[in-house]
Design a protein around this motif. Structure first.
Motif, PDB file in Angstrom:
ATOM      1  N   VAL A  14      10.176  -3.104   5.469  1.00 21.91           N
ATOM      2  CA  VAL A  14       9.139  -3.404   4.476  1.00 21.91           C
ATOM      3  C   VAL A  14       8.955  -2.212   3.549  1.00 21.91           C
ATOM      4  O   VAL A  14       8.922  -2.360   2.321  1.00 21.91           O
ATOM      5  N   LEU A  15       8.870  -1.014   4.113  1.00 23.99           N
ATOM      6  CA  LEU A  15       8.650   0.181   3.287  1.00 23.99           C
ATOM      7  C   LEU A  15       9.850   0.477   2.399  1.00 23.99           C
ATOM      8  O   LEU A  15       9.689   0.857   1.236  1.00 23.99           O
ATOM      9  N   TRP A  16      11.068   0.311   2.922  1.00 23.71           N
ATOM     10  CA  TRP A  16      12.260   0.565   2.115  1.00 23.71           C
ATOM     11  C   TRP A  16      12.375  -0.434   0.966  1.00 23.71           C
ATOM     12  O   TRP A  16      12.941  -0.117  -0.078  1.00 23.71           O
ATOM     13  N   SER A  17      11.845  -1.621   1.142  1.00 21.23           N
ATOM     14  CA  SER A  17      11.903  -2.651   0.099  1.00 21.23           C
ATOM     15  C   SER A  17      10.766  -2.535  -0.915  1.00 21.23           C
ATOM     16  O   SER A  17      10.839  -3.130  -1.989  1.00 21.23           O
ATOM     17  N   ALA A  18       9.738  -1.789  -0.570  1.00 25.26           N
ATOM     18  CA  ALA A  18       8.560  -1.671  -1.441  1.00 25.26           C
ATOM     19  C   ALA A  18       8.867  -0.794  -2.650  1.00 25.26           C
ATOM     20  O   ALA A  18       9.691   0.115  -2.585  1.00 25.26           O
ATOM     21  N   THR A  19       8.192  -1.070  -3.734  1.00 28.64           N
ATOM     22  CA  THR A  19       8.358  -0.274  -4.952  1.00 28.64           C
ATOM     23  C   THR A  19       7.252   0.761  -5.129  1.00 28.64           C
ATOM     24  O   THR A  19       7.297   1.548  -6.068  1.00 28.64           O
ATOM     25  N   GLU A  20       6.283   0.729  -4.214  1.00 24.97           N
ATOM     26  CA  GLU A  20       5.170   1.680  -4.257  1.00 24.97           C
ATOM     27  C   GLU A  20       4.666   1.896  -2.844  1.00 24.97           C
ATOM     28  O   GLU A  20       5.020   1.132  -1.940  1.00 24.97           O
ATOM     29  N   PRO A  21       3.840   2.925  -2.633  1.00 27.44           N
ATOM     30  CA  PRO A  21       3.299   3.149  -1.292  1.00 27.44           C
ATOM     31  C   PRO A  21       2.580   1.901  -0.780  1.00 27.44           C
ATOM     32  O   PRO A  21       1.953   1.171  -1.546  1.00 27.44           O
ATOM     33  N   ALA A  22       2.713   1.659   0.519  1.00 27.11           N
ATOM     34  CA  ALA A  22       2.160   0.438   1.116  1.00 27.11           C
ATOM     35  C   ALA A  22       1.112   0.773   2.177  1.00 27.11           C
ATOM     36  O   ALA A  22       1.355   1.629   3.030  1.00 27.11           O
ATOM     37  N   THR A  23       0.003   0.071   2.118  1.00 26.69           N
ATOM     38  CA  THR A  23      -1.044   0.212   3.124  1.00 26.69           C
ATOM     39  C   THR A  23      -0.674  -0.606   4.361  1.00 26.69           C
ATOM     40  O   THR A  23       0.243  -1.441   4.323  1.00 26.69           O
ATOM     41  N   VAL A  24      -1.421  -0.392   5.434  1.00 26.89           N
ATOM     42  CA  VAL A  24      -1.215  -1.161   6.658  1.00 26.89           C
ATOM     43  C   VAL A  24      -1.333  -2.645   6.354  1.00 26.89           C
ATOM     44  O   VAL A  24      -0.502  -3.456   6.782  1.00 26.89           O
ATOM     45  N   ARG A  25      -2.346  -3.026   5.600  1.00 23.48           N
ATOM     46  CA  ARG A  25      -2.576  -4.440   5.281  1.00 23.48           C
ATOM     47  C   ARG A  25      -1.381  -5.036   4.532  1.00 23.48           C
ATOM     48  O   ARG A  25      -0.947  -6.141   4.805  1.00 23.48           O
ATOM     49  N   ARG A  26      -0.837  -4.285   3.582  1.00 26.32           N
ATOM     50  CA  ARG A  26       0.324  -4.784   2.829  1.00 26.32           C
ATOM     51  C   ARG A  26       1.540  -4.930   3.733  1.00 26.32           C
ATOM     52  O   ARG A  26       2.264  -5.924   3.658  1.00 26.32           O
ATOM     53  N   ARG A  62     -10.023   4.609   1.180  1.00 26.27           N
ATOM     54  CA  ARG A  62     -10.295   4.995   2.569  1.00 26.27           C
ATOM     55  C   ARG A  62      -9.083   4.794   3.467  1.00 26.27           C
ATOM     56  O   ARG A  62      -9.075   5.218   4.611  1.00 26.27           O
ATOM     57  N   ALA A  63      -8.070   4.132   2.967  1.00 26.79           N
ATOM     58  CA  ALA A  63      -6.881   3.822   3.772  1.00 26.79           C
ATOM     59  C   ALA A  63      -5.755   4.803   3.463  1.00 26.79           C
ATOM     60  O   ALA A  63      -5.796   5.543   2.480  1.00 26.79           O
TER      61      ALA A  63
END
Length: 120
Positions: A14-26, A62-63
């Motif tokens: 999921v993180l490698w596919s993301a284009t921006e920083p990701a929160t736990v919820r994302r 806060r996350a």
């Protein structure tokens, strides 16, 4: 040797596919697992990955928002190098690896080695 568990690997994908920083919820929303893991489970996995140096994090309100510490390709290359370092016979290990990849991948490997000044 650094290995990822099943859930850690899914989170990293999921993180490698993301284009921006990701929160736990994302991350949780993009995992697509059935049954869906608990929020706290993903939070723990990300915290463990941070402790292992696999991800970096930055505040997002806060996350925490997480980013991979290295690319998928760099991680794979590092893992391959660790396997070779642990092998009793590097040549035999390389030969077995080459024997398991397709002829097309072998040709691509030869091309990359030739282009990068590798052995002939």
């Amino acid at each position: 040797m650094r290995r990822l568990g099943d859930l850690e690997a899914a989170v990293m994908e999921v993180l490698w596919s993301a284009t921006e920083p990701a929160t736990v919820r994302r991350v949780l929303g993009e995992l697509g697992r059935d049954p869906e893991p608990a929020y706290t489970t993903i939070m723990t996995v990300l915290d463990n990955l941070h402790r292992k140096g696999m991800v970096t994090r930055e505040r997002d309100g806060r996350a925490w928002a997480y980013l991979p510490a290295q690319s998928r390709e760099d991680f794979a290359a590092e893992t391959m190098a660790e396997v070779l370092d642990a092998a009793a016979d590097r040549s035999a290990t390389l030969l077995r690896f080459i024997g398991r990849i397709s002829p097309e991948e072998q040709a691509r490997l030869r091309e990359l080695m030739d282009r990068n000044g590798g052995p002939s």
